[in-house]
Design a protein around this motif. Structure first.
Motif, mmCIF file in Angstrom:
data_model
loop_
_atom_site.group_PDB
_atom_site.id
_atom_site.type_symbol
_atom_site.label_atom_id
_atom_site.label_comp_id
_atom_site.label_asym_id
_atom_site.label_seq_id
_atom_site.Cartn_x
_atom_site.Cartn_y
_atom_site.Cartn_z
ATOM 1 N N HIS A 126 -3.835 18.015 20.609
ATOM 2 C CA HIS A 126 -3.499 17.149 19.480
ATOM 3 C C HIS A 126 -3.972 17.770 18.165
ATOM 4 O O HIS A 126 -3.239 17.752 17.164
ATOM 5 C CB HIS A 126 -4.131 15.772 19.691
ATOM 6 C CG HIS A 126 -3.837 14.799 18.599
ATOM 7 N ND1 HIS A 126 -2.600 14.241 18.422
ATOM 8 C CD2 HIS A 126 -4.628 14.300 17.620
ATOM 9 C CE1 HIS A 126 -2.634 13.428 17.370
ATOM 10 N NE2 HIS A 126 -3.858 13.453 16.880
ATOM 11 N N HIS B 37 -1.721 20.751 17.291
ATOM 12 C CA HIS B 37 -0.415 20.257 16.834
ATOM 13 C C HIS B 37 -0.503 19.751 15.402
ATOM 14 O O HIS B 37 0.376 20.038 14.575
ATOM 15 C CB HIS B 37 0.067 19.147 17.774
ATOM 16 C CG HIS B 37 1.418 18.619 17.424
ATOM 17 N ND1 HIS B 37 1.612 17.566 16.562
ATOM 18 C CD2 HIS B 37 2.649 19.032 17.832
ATOM 19 C CE1 HIS B 37 2.902 17.337 16.441
ATOM 20 N NE2 HIS B 37 3.563 18.199 17.206
ATOM 21 N N ASP B 38 -1.543 18.976 15.088
ATOM 22 C CA ASP B 38 -1.719 18.467 13.726
ATOM 23 C C ASP B 38 -1.891 19.588 12.721
ATOM 24 O O ASP B 38 -1.325 19.552 11.624
ATOM 25 C CB ASP B 38 -2.927 17.520 13.650
ATOM 26 C CG ASP B 38 -2.641 16.162 14.243
ATOM 27 O OD1 ASP B 38 -1.464 15.877 14.561
ATOM 28 O OD2 ASP B 38 -3.608 15.389 14.411
ATOM 29 N N ARG B 39 -2.666 20.605 13.074
ATOM 30 C CA ARG B 39 -2.908 21.721 12.153
ATOM 31 C C ARG B 39 -1.658 22.550 11.934
ATOM 32 O O ARG B 39 -1.387 22.999 10.827
ATOM 33 C CB ARG B 39 -4.031 22.616 12.668
ATOM 34 C CG ARG B 39 -5.382 21.957 12.763
ATOM 35 C CD ARG B 39 -5.917 21.570 11.383
ATOM 36 N NE ARG B 39 -7.248 21.037 11.490
ATOM 37 C CZ ARG B 39 -7.558 19.755 11.376
ATOM 38 N NH1 ARG B 39 -6.622 18.875 11.139
ATOM 39 N NH2 ARG B 39 -8.803 19.351 11.471
ATOM 40 N N LEU B 40 -0.879 22.768 12.969
ATOM 41 C CA LEU B 40 0.325 23.577 12.825
ATOM 42 C C LEU B 40 1.407 22.892 12.011
ATOM 43 O O LEU B 40 2.094 23.528 11.206
ATOM 44 C CB LEU B 40 0.890 23.926 14.210
ATOM 45 C CG LEU B 40 0.118 24.969 15.001
ATOM 46 C CD1 LEU B 40 0.733 25.134 16.388
ATOM 47 C CD2 LEU B 40 0.105 26.298 14.277
ATOM 48 N N TYR B 41 1.561 21.589 12.210
ATOM 49 C CA TYR B 41 2.639 20.875 11.525
ATOM 50 C C TYR B 41 2.213 20.218 10.226
ATOM 51 O O TYR B 41 3.045 19.649 9.528
ATOM 52 C CB TYR B 41 3.260 19.845 12.475
ATOM 53 C CG TYR B 41 3.986 20.523 13.613
ATOM 54 C CD1 TYR B 41 5.182 21.186 13.394
ATOM 55 C CD2 TYR B 41 3.445 20.544 14.893
ATOM 56 C CE1 TYR B 41 5.845 21.831 14.416
ATOM 57 C CE2 TYR B 41 4.096 21.178 15.929
ATOM 58 C CZ TYR B 41 5.303 21.821 15.687
ATOM 59 O OH TYR B 41 5.943 22.463 16.706
ATOM 60 N N SER B 42 0.952 20.304 9.856
ATOM 61 C CA SER B 42 0.519 19.739 8.588
ATOM 62 C C SER B 42 0.265 20.818 7.538
ATOM 63 O O SER B 42 -0.193 20.530 6.447
ATOM 64 C CB SER B 42 -0.736 18.897 8.774
ATOM 65 O OG SER B 42 -1.823 19.722 9.160
ATOM 66 N N LEU C 21 4.246 24.359 3.328
ATOM 67 C CA LEU C 21 5.200 25.465 3.414
ATOM 68 C C LEU C 21 5.251 26.268 2.165
ATOM 69 O O LEU C 21 5.173 26.128 1.130
ATOM 70 C CB LEU C 21 6.590 24.950 3.769
ATOM 71 C CG LEU C 21 6.656 24.284 5.132
ATOM 72 C CD1 LEU C 21 8.049 23.714 5.336
ATOM 73 C CD2 LEU C 21 6.370 25.312 6.222
#
Length: 120
Positions: free
Chosen positions: A109, A112-117, A120
């Motif tokens: 979890h 996942h949070d670090r990659l998608y937060s 860009l």
């Protein structure tokens, strides 16, 4: 440990020890606990209930108990189809398995949070 080899392809290994393993099935939205000679299917709610039941057992008190009571615990989870009758050593092993599983789920979890937060 796994008796059903066909379904193993669809299972993701979450955590494994020498005493057992826990697998996740995304297709069925459940977890399989391979422990004490059987493979049991749990949904997330029942897996949390299993963890709570195992953590609730006072292992230290059971080890220090000098009466001639048998050193086994029955773990029955309401609304689940599975029951475990375990020795104290098996309870310790199951507790280790569940602790590792929930650490891996929390780690997943966090990643996942670090990659998608990330901006860009």
């Amino acid at each position: 440990m796994i008796t059903t080899v066909v379904e193993l392809d669809q299972w993701t290994d979450v955590f494994q020890t020498s005493a057992g393993a826990i697998y996740q099935s995304d297709a069925e939205r459940c977890w399989y606990v391979d422990f004490a000679g059987k493979v049991a299917k749990f949904d997330y709610r029942c897996l949390l209930k299993l963890r709570k039941a195992v953590y609730h057992i006072d292992i230290e008190q059971a080890l220090l108990n000098t009466t001639k009571d048998p050193d086994v615990e029955i773990i029955f989870i309401c609304a689940c189809d599975h029951c475990y009758v375990l020795s104290l050593l098996q309870i310790i092993a199951l507790k280790e398995l569940l602790e590792g599983t929930f650490v891996m789920l929390e780690l997943n979890h966090i990643i996942h949070d670090r990659l998608y937060s990330l901006p860009l």
